[in-house]
Scaffold this motif. Structure first.
Motif, PDB file in Angstrom:
ATOM      1  N   TYR A  17     -12.759 -63.431  63.540  1.00  0.00           N
ATOM      2  CA  TYR A  17     -13.454 -63.645  63.540  1.00  0.00           C
ATOM      3  C   TYR A  17     -14.615 -65.137  63.457  1.00  0.00           C
ATOM      4  O   TYR A  17     -13.625 -65.723  63.031  1.00  0.00           O
ATOM      5  CB  TYR A  17     -14.958 -62.883  62.774  1.00  0.00           C
ATOM      6  N   SER A  18     -15.101 -65.521  63.726  1.00  0.00           N
ATOM      7  CA  SER A  18     -15.873 -66.888  63.838  1.00  0.00           C
ATOM      8  C   SER A  18     -16.534 -66.741  62.437  1.00  0.00           C
ATOM      9  O   SER A  18     -17.270 -65.994  62.357  1.00  0.00           O
ATOM     10  CB  SER A  18     -16.385 -67.753  64.983  1.00  0.00           C
ATOM     11  N   GLU A  19     -15.766 -67.469  61.271  1.00  0.00           N
ATOM     12  CA  GLU A  19     -16.575 -67.943  60.424  1.00  0.00           C
ATOM     13  C   GLU A  19     -18.445 -68.217  60.389  1.00  0.00           C
ATOM     14  O   GLU A  19     -18.682 -67.771  59.571  1.00  0.00           O
ATOM     15  CB  GLU A  19     -15.905 -68.782  59.381  1.00  0.00           C
ATOM     16  N   SER A  20     -17.889 -69.105  61.132  1.00  0.00           N
ATOM     17  CA  SER A  20     -19.752 -69.739  61.574  1.00  0.00           C
ATOM     18  C   SER A  20     -20.515 -69.002  62.419  1.00  0.00           C
ATOM     19  O   SER A  20     -21.964 -68.903  61.882  1.00  0.00           O
ATOM     20  CB  SER A  20     -19.418 -71.627  61.728  1.00  0.00           C
ATOM     21  N   ASP A  21     -20.217 -68.691  63.028  1.00  0.00           N
ATOM     22  CA  ASP A  21     -21.223 -67.635  64.224  1.00  0.00           C
ATOM     23  C   ASP A  21     -20.904 -66.481  64.151  1.00  0.00           C
ATOM     24  O   ASP A  21     -21.893 -65.383  64.706  1.00  0.00           O
ATOM     25  CB  ASP A  21     -20.422 -68.007  65.211  1.00  0.00           C
ATOM     26  N   GLU A  22     -20.516 -65.911  63.126  1.00  0.00           N
ATOM     27  CA  GLU A  22     -20.049 -64.367  62.699  1.00  0.00           C
ATOM     28  C   GLU A  22     -20.463 -63.911  61.201  1.00  0.00           C
ATOM     29  O   GLU A  22     -19.732 -62.688  61.323  1.00  0.00           O
ATOM     30  CB  GLU A  22     -19.280 -63.400  63.530  1.00  0.00           C
ATOM     31  N   SER A  23     -20.648 -64.482  60.730  1.00  0.00           N
ATOM     32  CA  SER A  23     -20.316 -64.129  59.315  1.00  0.00           C
ATOM     33  C   SER A  23     -21.131 -63.370  58.922  1.00  0.00           C
ATOM     34  O   SER A  23     -20.805 -62.910  57.831  1.00  0.00           O
ATOM     35  CB  SER A  23     -20.886 -65.432  58.512  1.00  0.00           C
ATOM     36  N   TYR A  24     -22.420 -62.800  59.784  1.00  0.00           N
ATOM     37  CA  TYR A  24     -23.004 -61.200  59.623  1.00  0.00           C
ATOM     38  C   TYR A  24     -22.064 -59.432  59.660  1.00  0.00           C
ATOM     39  O   TYR A  24     -22.675 -58.931  59.143  1.00  0.00           O
ATOM     40  CB  TYR A  24     -24.139 -61.279  60.284  1.00  0.00           C
ATOM     41  N   VAL A  25     -21.063 -60.764  60.761  1.00  0.00           N
ATOM     42  CA  VAL A  25     -20.341 -59.716  61.387  1.00  0.00           C
ATOM     43  C   VAL A  25     -19.495 -59.526  60.354  1.00  0.00           C
ATOM     44  O   VAL A  25     -19.086 -58.520  60.499  1.00  0.00           O
ATOM     45  CB  VAL A  25     -19.604 -59.905  62.990  1.00  0.00           C
ATOM     46  N   LEU A  26     -18.653 -60.079  59.609  1.00  0.00           N
ATOM     47  CA  LEU A  26     -17.921 -60.850  58.456  1.00  0.00           C
ATOM     48  C   LEU A  26     -18.270 -59.703  57.142  1.00  0.00           C
ATOM     49  O   LEU A  26     -17.921 -58.546  57.269  1.00  0.00           O
ATOM     50  CB  LEU A  26     -16.916 -61.947  58.107  1.00  0.00           C
ATOM     51  N   ARG A  27     -19.855 -60.081  56.889  1.00  0.00           N
ATOM     52  CA  ARG A  27     -20.069 -59.029  55.900  1.00  0.00           C
ATOM     53  C   ARG A  27     -19.910 -57.411  56.125  1.00  0.00           C
ATOM     54  O   ARG A  27     -20.243 -56.875  55.284  1.00  0.00           O
ATOM     55  CB  ARG A  27     -21.878 -59.593  55.831  1.00  0.00           C
ATOM     56  N   PHE A  28     -20.821 -57.954  57.230  1.00  0.00           N
ATOM     57  CA  PHE A  28     -20.700 -55.905  58.163  1.00  0.00           C
ATOM     58  C   PHE A  28     -20.006 -55.535  57.118  1.00  0.00           C
ATOM     59  O   PHE A  28     -19.363 -53.997  57.283  1.00  0.00           O
ATOM     60  CB  PHE A  28     -21.287 -55.934  59.181  1.00  0.00           C
ATOM     61  N   ILE A  29     -18.487 -56.021  58.190  1.00  0.00           N
ATOM     62  CA  ILE A  29     -17.228 -54.515  58.394  1.00  0.00           C
ATOM     63  C   ILE A  29     -16.923 -54.922  56.461  1.00  0.00           C
ATOM     64  O   ILE A  29     -16.178 -53.846  56.553  1.00  0.00           O
ATOM     65  CB  ILE A  29     -16.140 -55.822  59.274  1.00  0.00           C
ATOM     66  N   ASP A  30     -17.141 -56.096  56.698  1.00  0.00           N
ATOM     67  CA  ASP A  30     -16.349 -55.748  54.488  1.00  0.00           C
ATOM     68  C   ASP A  30     -17.316 -55.219  53.731  1.00  0.00           C
ATOM     69  O   ASP A  30     -17.235 -53.917  52.668  1.00  0.00           O
ATOM     70  CB  ASP A  30     -16.801 -57.119  53.638  1.00  0.00           C
ATOM     71  N   TRP A  31     -18.694 -54.690  53.857  1.00  0.00           N
ATOM     72  CA  TRP A  31     -18.816 -53.728  54.025  1.00  0.00           C
ATOM     73  C   TRP A  31     -18.888 -52.296  53.871  1.00  0.00           C
ATOM     74  O   TRP A  31     -18.898 -51.550  52.768  1.00  0.00           O
ATOM     75  CB  TRP A  31     -20.734 -54.140  53.928  1.00  0.00           C
ATOM     76  N   TYR A  32     -18.710 -52.262  55.376  1.00  0.00           N
ATOM     77  CA  TYR A  32     -18.157 -51.346  55.545  1.00  0.00           C
ATOM     78  C   TYR A  32     -16.710 -51.294  55.051  1.00  0.00           C
ATOM     79  O   TYR A  32     -16.635 -49.718  54.502  1.00  0.00           O
ATOM     80  CB  TYR A  32     -18.270 -50.532  56.834  1.00  0.00           C
ATOM     81  N   CYS A  33     -16.015 -51.435  54.781  1.00  0.00           N
ATOM     82  CA  CYS A  33     -14.852 -51.330  54.591  1.00  0.00           C
ATOM     83  C   CYS A  33     -14.362 -51.052  53.008  1.00  0.00           C
ATOM     84  O   CYS A  33     -14.009 -49.872  52.119  1.00  0.00           O
ATOM     85  CB  CYS A  33     -13.420 -52.477  54.609  1.00  0.00           C
ATOM     86  N   ASP A  34     -15.832 -51.534  51.530  1.00  0.00           N
ATOM     87  CA  ASP A  34     -15.843 -51.301  50.872  1.00  0.00           C
ATOM     88  C   ASP A  34     -16.146 -50.278  50.566  1.00  0.00           C
ATOM     89  O   ASP A  34     -15.895 -49.454  49.725  1.00  0.00           O
ATOM     90  CB  ASP A  34     -16.859 -52.460  49.925  1.00  0.00           C
ATOM     91  N   LYS A  35     -17.172 -49.455  51.099  1.00  0.00           N
ATOM     92  CA  LYS A  35     -18.022 -48.428  51.143  1.00  0.00           C
ATOM     93  C   LYS A  35     -17.142 -47.412  51.513  1.00  0.00           C
ATOM     94  O   LYS A  35     -17.606 -46.227  51.191  1.00  0.00           O
ATOM     95  CB  LYS A  35     -19.223 -48.827  51.597  1.00  0.00           C
ATOM     96  N   ALA A  36     -15.986 -47.913  52.651  1.00  0.00           N
ATOM     97  CA  ALA A  36     -15.540 -46.362  53.189  1.00  0.00           C
ATOM     98  C   ALA A  36     -14.585 -46.394  51.759  1.00  0.00           C
ATOM     99  O   ALA A  36     -13.709 -44.842  51.340  1.00  0.00           O
ATOM    100  CB  ALA A  36     -14.749 -46.495  54.415  1.00  0.00           C
ATOM    101  N   LEU A  37     -13.580 -47.410  51.588  1.00  0.00           N
ATOM    102  CA  LEU A  37     -12.804 -47.298  50.377  1.00  0.00           C
ATOM    103  C   LEU A  37     -13.365 -46.761  48.999  1.00  0.00           C
ATOM    104  O   LEU A  37     -12.483 -45.778  48.347  1.00  0.00           O
ATOM    105  CB  LEU A  37     -12.451 -47.832  50.002  1.00  0.00           C
TER     106      LEU A  37
END
Ligand code: 3BY
Ligand code: FES
Ligand code: FE
Length: 408
Positions: free
Chosen positions: A377-397
């Protein structure tokens, strides 16, 4: 039986900062897991109190595969229930809203009060206890006219979210709104691809020429709209303060709430930037207040401009199928054809949602390829995607840990 170990290894084996391993986007067991671990454990924005405009009525919707009904009684109390009859499980209220004093199951006509109590069941034996057969409650919260439900026994804490959203949303007076229009798109894509797409504007410049007139796509890309020190930001901040409004931003674990400026001179998220409705939702005369963007994981974002609130919700129905529901609210006194026109009100998001559907379906086709590899992901342009995916993975675990008693 879900193979939680398989899902745990997919999630722990992912490369941070990269899109997910293929199976997390296209396998049926992952969808079943997502419904349980994500949609079953999160606060879901199901709609608005104005969809039940008078006392004694309901709003029914489906969260994943679970029909839910929110009721409003004569005192204005909102309750929510599993919309599954305690006789043989039929869905009691069809999805949608209705004015009713009681809820009657269409199958064998068991009748429930708006507080969930079973009040009538024909031809049941003496030993049958109606008190043991009320509708099963679901957690519900009303924030300034926005209705959230959570299917979990113990929902995530709601207090900080309410504290942050309520003061920004309240001036939009959603309790005095009406639903002007809603529609649903079927997207042949996994819900996570729909949400990744909804959380970035990296694609907007090419993908959404119409949205670009009003929506500040460059600012949106970074995840923070209109940086401090930018003269446009300062003028906006002064206007918002003069209108007595707050701006945020408030970024929580599963929400983002922020009032941001639209492009210069644009008043609303419409095809031409003009107001969609002459009767404003916010008090006062100032219409140039940008948009309040309130986005909630796992499934939604809303934009509240001076004149309207637009709701976007993505709900998984199958591994590679997601329903996208869009709702447009205007002031309850606004008259169609006089104060607003449905085509003008809805055109921009209709065009944008169809463009996004095509992007998501195309994304899913490529992700299904034997040649797919997760990409950065682009850190500058997809920062909310990064947050979403990290949130998903944390919630799943977290969910796997709670189910198995072992830390992820
Ligand atoms: O999340 C949002 O507000 C927007 C709407 C358009 C594109 N998406 C990033
Ligand atoms: Fe509802 Fe029979 S399933 S009355
Ligand atoms: Fe888009």
């Amino acid at each position: 039986m879900l193979d939680l170990e398989r899902i745990r290894s997919l999630v722990t084996g992912r490369r941070p900062g990269y899109s997910l391993p293929q199976a997390l986007y296209n396998s049926p067991d992952v969808l079943a897991f997502d419904l349980e671990a994500i949609f079953g454990q999160s606060w879901i924005l199901v709609g608005f109190t104005c969809e039940i405009p008078r006392p004694r009525g309901y709003l029914a919707t489906t969260v994943g595969q679970s029909p839910v009904v929110v009721t409003r009684d004569r005192d204005g109390t909102y309750r929510a229930f599993h919309n599954s009859c305690r006789h043989r499980g039929a869905q009691v209220c069809a999805d949608g809203a209705g004015a009713r004093g009681r809820l009657t199951c269409p199958y064998h006509q068991w009748v429930y009060d708006l507080d969930g109590t079973l009040v009538h069941a024909r031809h049941m034996p003496e030993s049958f206890d109606p008190a043991e057969h009320g509708l099963r409650p679901v957690h519900v919260q009303n924030v300034a006219g926005a209705l959230f439900v959570c299917l979990a026994q113990t929902p995530p804490s709601f207090a900080r979210f309410r504290e942050e959203l309520e003061p920004l949303l309240a001036p939009h007076r959603l309790e005095e709104a009406k639903l002007a229009f809603q529609n649903t798109l079927v997207e042949k894509g996994n819900w996570k691809l729909v949400m990744e797409n909804a959380r970035e504007c990296y694609h907007c410049g090419v993908g959404h020429p119409e949205l670009c007139l009003t929506f500040p796509i460059e600012d949106a890309s970074g995840g923070h709209f209109a940086a401090e020190g930018d003269p446009r930001h300062d003028a906006f901040a002064a206007r918002i303060a003069a209108a007595g409004l707050a701006r945020g931003p408030f970024i929580g674990p599963w929400w983002q709430v922020e009032r941001f400026p639209l492009n210069e001179g644009q008043l609303s998220l419409t095809i031409d930037g003009a107001l969609a409705c002459k009767k404003l939702m916010v008090a006062g005369e100032e219409a140039d207040i940008g948009s309040l963007r309130w986005a909630i994981e796992p499934h939604s974002f809303c934009h509240s401009t001076a004149d309207t609130t637009v709701y976007f919700s993505a709900m998984p129905t199958a591994t590679n199928e997601t329903l996208v529901t869009c709702k447009w609210l205007v002031h309850q006194d606004a008259v169609e054809g006089v104060d607003y026109d449905i085509e003008h009100l809805t055109q921009l998001w209709n065009v944008t949602n169809i463009q996004d559907r095509d992007l998501v379906e195309n994304n899913q086709r490529g992700v299904n390829s034997v040649g797919y590899l997760p990409g950065p992901y682009s850190e500058s342009d997809e920062s909310y995607v990064l947050r979403f995916i990290d949130w998903y993975c944390d919630k799943a675990l977290d969910h796997i840990a709670a189910r198995t008693g072992v830390d992820g």
